[in-house]
Design an enzyme around this catalytic site. Structure first.
Site, PDB file in Angstrom:
ATOM      1  CB  CYS A  46      -0.946  -0.025   1.202  1.00 23.97           C
ATOM      2  SG  CYS A  46      -1.801   1.531   1.530  1.00 23.97           S
ATOM      3  CD  GLU A  88      -8.375  28.437   3.056  1.00 21.21           C
ATOM      4  OE1 GLU A  88      -7.602  28.133   3.979  1.00 21.21           O
ATOM      5  OE2 GLU A  88      -8.264  27.998   1.903  1.00 21.21           O
ATOM      6  CG  ASP A 113      -2.499  25.264  10.152  1.00 21.65           C
ATOM      7  OD1 ASP A 113      -1.501  24.598   9.790  1.00 21.65           O
ATOM      8  OD2 ASP A 113      -3.590  24.741  10.450  1.00 21.65           O
ATOM      9  CB  CYS A 126       1.651  20.006   7.957  1.00 19.59           C
ATOM     10  SG  CYS A 126       1.578  21.005   6.464  1.00 19.59           S
TER      11      CYS A 126
HETATM   12  N1  SAH Z   1      -6.019  26.063   9.766  1.00 21.41           N
HETATM   13  C1  SAH Z   1      -6.876  25.157   9.050  1.00 21.41           C
HETATM   14  C2  SAH Z   1      -6.340  24.768   7.656  1.00 21.41           C
HETATM   15  C3  SAH Z   1      -4.857  24.576   7.499  1.00 21.41           C
HETATM   16  S1  SAH Z   1      -4.384  23.857   5.950  1.00 21.41           S
HETATM   17  C4  SAH Z   1      -7.167  23.938   9.884  1.00 21.41           C
HETATM   18  O1  SAH Z   1      -6.490  23.689  10.873  1.00 21.41           O
HETATM   19  O2  SAH Z   1      -8.105  23.213   9.564  1.00 21.41           O
HETATM   20  C5  SAH Z   1      -3.734  25.240   5.060  1.00 21.41           C
HETATM   21  C6  SAH Z   1      -4.784  26.089   4.386  1.00 21.41           C
HETATM   22  O3  SAH Z   1      -4.137  27.143   3.704  1.00 21.41           O
HETATM   23  C7  SAH Z   1      -5.617  25.370   3.330  1.00 21.41           C
HETATM   24  O4  SAH Z   1      -6.964  25.508   3.686  1.00 21.41           O
HETATM   25  C8  SAH Z   1      -5.297  26.123   2.025  1.00 21.41           C
HETATM   26  O5  SAH Z   1      -6.410  26.224   1.169  1.00 21.41           O
HETATM   27  C9  SAH Z   1      -4.871  27.460   2.526  1.00 21.41           C
HETATM   28  N2  SAH Z   1      -3.982  28.286   1.679  1.00 21.41           N
HETATM   29  C10 SAH Z   1      -3.022  27.878   0.830  1.00 21.41           C
HETATM   30  N3  SAH Z   1      -2.362  28.931   0.314  1.00 21.41           N
HETATM   31  C11 SAH Z   1      -2.920  30.043   0.852  1.00 21.41           C
HETATM   32  C12 SAH Z   1      -2.655  31.454   0.725  1.00 21.41           C
HETATM   33  N4  SAH Z   1      -1.683  31.898  -0.063  1.00 21.41           N
HETATM   34  N5  SAH Z   1      -3.408  32.299   1.435  1.00 21.41           N
HETATM   35  C13 SAH Z   1      -4.383  31.843   2.268  1.00 21.41           C
HETATM   36  N6  SAH Z   1      -4.673  30.539   2.420  1.00 21.41           N
HETATM   37  C14 SAH Z   1      -3.956  29.651   1.726  1.00 21.41           C
END
Ligand code: SAH
Length: 457
Positions: A84, A339, A387, A414
């Protein structure tokens, strides 16, 4: 540094001693200083390997025979672990996994962030590091004339049937089996990538861990689902308590899973779940953290690091469906979330409403564009939480943070590599990293999540 020429040949069998693990979970052994990466070997192990690929500076080998075994080696619980590839660390004890993840964060803090004195706490792991995922999405295909659903065999397009996945919620396994059986019994053809024919492409199962609500999503190539009524009745019968059955249509020749059209076949458009005391509505397409138990651990840490008293203005950059924002709003004066995905912002607003939270404002756009605009409008945050996705924060955003000078920055990451890179930028701009807390969101896999807190000097 000059790249070392391979001292060995492709196809050659060599004896190795593994000293380290890569961030992909491969063992690293050096032959006269030339690193070889070997899947399935652990630090402290020796054995015979066959060289499979040589690049300038590093190569790959396949394990032939293990001699000295690591005391941390365990036998993988999953019967399809090797085929997998979804998990990479099942052959390493959970304590060993925790150590590997700690080392990874410590290493980048030393090497990339140049912060050897910053405390990195030991990883917050799970008591029960199995069955933690609340979302499964599996490809559907044909094998031996039978409808199968499972996973793509490593490095191939062959779909292997799967009856259980040990990192998924048990109910997800059941749901996927039942949907597969009901569809097969009602003559639904599996989608075929080659000919772009057939109907059922993927099945997704989602569970609300706290609420027990269940959603099944059938992703089809065609608008029409043959024997739709019988399929709905069949799934409802076989999956008692299911609260939502959804169809998503993806007519395109693509490996992207979802299409743009979604329709509810039975029950609600969403399932609900809670993190701490905040309730979330999750639709088929919503992004939602996949490990709800550890998400709460992570968000509590972020909340603690934010140090809120109720008087603060907080910005949550990369806010998704507003999970962190709403968590923080309970303790802040005002939260601003940004976002890039407009649908996620709609979800965030609905979720605020669902919880009666009125001090959270959400805007769709790029964090690196929206936040400078907020700055111009006179918004002065006390705390900024970021994040970002794996590639880390945009440089323009880091510059804006340095200009806005919030008292604290909480960085949820992450990807330890880009976290370390960005911490260096913030350090050079006048912030001090107080501490870093890794949290194990994805047991059995190599993924590492960490949260750091910085203070303005
Ligand atoms: N904080 C949230 C999501 C984190 S994942 C949680 O904990 O659930 C990272 C997020 O960043 C995703 O939703 C993605 O769509 C967004 N993202 C990616 N590039 C971005 C940008 N340049 N500006 C704002 N958001 C962005």
């Amino acid at each position: 540094m000059a790249k070392i020429q391979a001292p060995i040949k492709k196809g050659e069998a060599v004896h190795v001693s593994v000293a380290d693990l890569t961030h992909e979970g491969k063992g690293v052994a050096k032959i006269d200083g030339y690193p070889l990466f070997i899947e399935g070997m652990l630090p402290g192990e020796t054995g015979e390997v066959e060289v499979t690929k040589l690049n300038k500076g590093y190569g790959f080998a396949k394990l032939l025979r293990l001699e000295q075994k690591s005391p941390e080696r365990v036998s993988p619980s999953c019967s399809v672990y090797e085929e997998c590839g979804g998990c990479q660390l099942q052959h390493l004890s959970y304590a060993g996994q925790m150590e590997m993840k700690y080392n990874q964060v410590r290493n980048v803090m030393d090497r990339i962030a140049k912060l050897p004195d910053v405390p990195v706490h030991s990883v917050l792991g799970m008591e029960e590091p199995w069955r933690y995922r609340n979302k499964a999405q599996v490809p559907v295909g044909l094998s031996g004339g039978r409808l199968v659903a499972g996973f793509y065999k490593k490095r191939s397009h062959e779909i292997i049937d799967m009856t259980e996945c040990l990192i998924q919620h048990e109910e997800s396994d059941v749901m996927i089996q039942k949907v597969k059986d009901v569809c097969a019994a009602n003559g639904v053809m599996s989608y075929d990538e080659q000919s772009h024919k057939g109907v059922l492409r993927h099945v997704m199962a989602r569970i609300g861990y706290q609420t027990g609500e269940k959603m099944a999503v059938l992703i089809t190539r065609t608008n029409e689902l043959p024997n739709e009524q019988a399929i709905i009745a069949g799934i409802r019968r076989e999956v008692p308590g299911i609260t939502s059955i959804v169809q998503n249509v993806n007519p395109d020749k693509t490996n992207v899973i979802f299409g743009s059209k979604t329709r509810t076949l039975f029950g609600e458009d969403v399932i609900y779940d809670t993190i701490g005391s905040v309730k979330f509505a999750i639709s088929a397409r919503s992004f939602y953290q996949v490990n709800p138990v550890q998400t709460e651990v992570l968000y509590n840490k972020a909340l603690e690091y934010a140090g809120l008293t109720g008087e603060e203005t907080v910005i949550d950059a990369y806010c998704g469906i507003g999970t962190i924002s709403l968590f923080l709003a309970q303790k802040a004066k005002q939260v601003y979330g940004v976002e890039i995905v407009p649908q996620a912002i709609e979800d965030a607003r609905k979720n605020a409403e669902l919880n009666g939270i009125t001090n959270a404002y959400f805007e769709a756009g790029k964090a690196e564009e929206v936040i400078p605009a907020w700055y111009k409008q006179g918004i002065r945050p006390d705390v900024i939480v970021v994040d970002p996705p794996r590639k880390g924060c945009d440089e323009a955003l880091l510059e804006t943070i340095l200009k806005m000078k919030p008292k604290r920055v909480v960085y949820v990451s992450c990807n330890p590599g880009t976290l370390a890179r960005d911490l260096r930028v913030l350090e050079d701009g006048g912030y001090r990293t107080r501490e870093v807390q890794p949290v194990d969101m994805f047991p059995q896999t190599v993924h590492v999540e960490a949260v750091a807190v910085l203070e303005l000097r």
